[in-house]
Design a protein around this motif. Structure first.
Motif, PDB file in Angstrom:
ATOM      1  N   CYS A 185       0.840  -1.190   0.000  1.00 43.11           N
ATOM      2  CA  CYS A 185       0.000   0.000   0.000  1.00 43.11           C
ATOM      3  C   CYS A 185       0.878   1.244   0.000  1.00 43.11           C
ATOM      4  O   CYS A 185       1.810   1.363   0.794  1.00 43.11           O
TER       5      CYS A 185
ATOM      6  N   ASN B 217      -3.062   5.732   0.492  1.00 41.05           N
ATOM      7  CA  ASN B 217      -4.336   5.060   0.746  1.00 41.05           C
ATOM      8  C   ASN B 217      -4.707   4.054  -0.340  1.00 41.05           C
ATOM      9  O   ASN B 217      -5.794   3.515  -0.324  1.00 41.05           O
ATOM     10  N   LYS B 218      -3.822   3.810  -1.291  1.00 46.01           N
ATOM     11  CA  LYS B 218      -4.085   2.856  -2.371  1.00 46.01           C
ATOM     12  C   LYS B 218      -3.264   1.594  -2.164  1.00 46.01           C
ATOM     13  O   LYS B 218      -2.067   1.660  -1.902  1.00 46.01           O
TER      14      LYS B 218
END
Length: 173
Positions: free
Chosen positions: A46, A49-50
């Protein structure tokens, strides 16, 4: 004997839950990349936030994943044998269920140790140089706690086996 098996079953449940959580989560390592925080696990990484799947087939990730899954499977089968050990029939003199459960927990301990050793070695030697500001995270730490719990579950079941064998041999026929 039943108190040892109860302690072993408690350690086994906790250890197996920790193994599954450590294997499934993606917080094995945290690092800073281009000014933002990132973290990675065995299955995905990650950035901000992805999250993205680990699509590369890198040998140490595959080995770590495989040993963690084998460890969880051994621990689960050890729990099943441990629960069945409470219903131990005297007709099974060749195969002791507490002994079999202890062996399965020691096998689980060995597999999680191999998994964590591989991950640690590659992370420290390769990824540690690649990412300057990094650290191991809570999923990795749960793996080490699971190692201790499965080891102590094996110890408890071996003690239960020894106590049962001493009583069986002391009983006159």
């Amino acid at each position: 004997m039943y108190s040892f098996m109860g302690g072993g079953l408690f350690c086994a449940w906790v250890g197996t839950i920790l193994l599954v959580v450590a294997t499934a989560t993606d917080h094995w390592m945290q690092y800073r990349l281009s000014g933002s925080f990132a973290h990675q696990g065995l299955w995905r990484y990650c950035l901000g936030n992805k999250c993205f799947l680990q699509t590369e087939s890198i040998a140490y990730w595959n080995a770590t994943r495989a040993f963690m899954i084998l460890s969880a499977l051994c621990a689960t089968s050890g729990i099943i044998m441990g629960v069945l050990a409470f219903a131990q029939q005297s007709t099974f003199t060749r195969l002791s269920r507490p002994f079999s459960a202890g062996i399965m927990f020691f096998a689980s301990t060995l597999f999680v140790l191999l998994s964590l050793a591989i991950y640690t070695g590659v992370t420290v030697s390769f990824l540690g140089r690649r990412f300057g500001d990094w650290r191991f995270s809570w999923s990795y730490i749960l793996g080490w706690v699971a190692l201790l719990m499965t080891f102590f579950a094996g110890i408890f079941y071996m003690c239960a086996y020894r106590m049962h064998e001493c009583r069986r041999l002391a009983t006159p026929r």
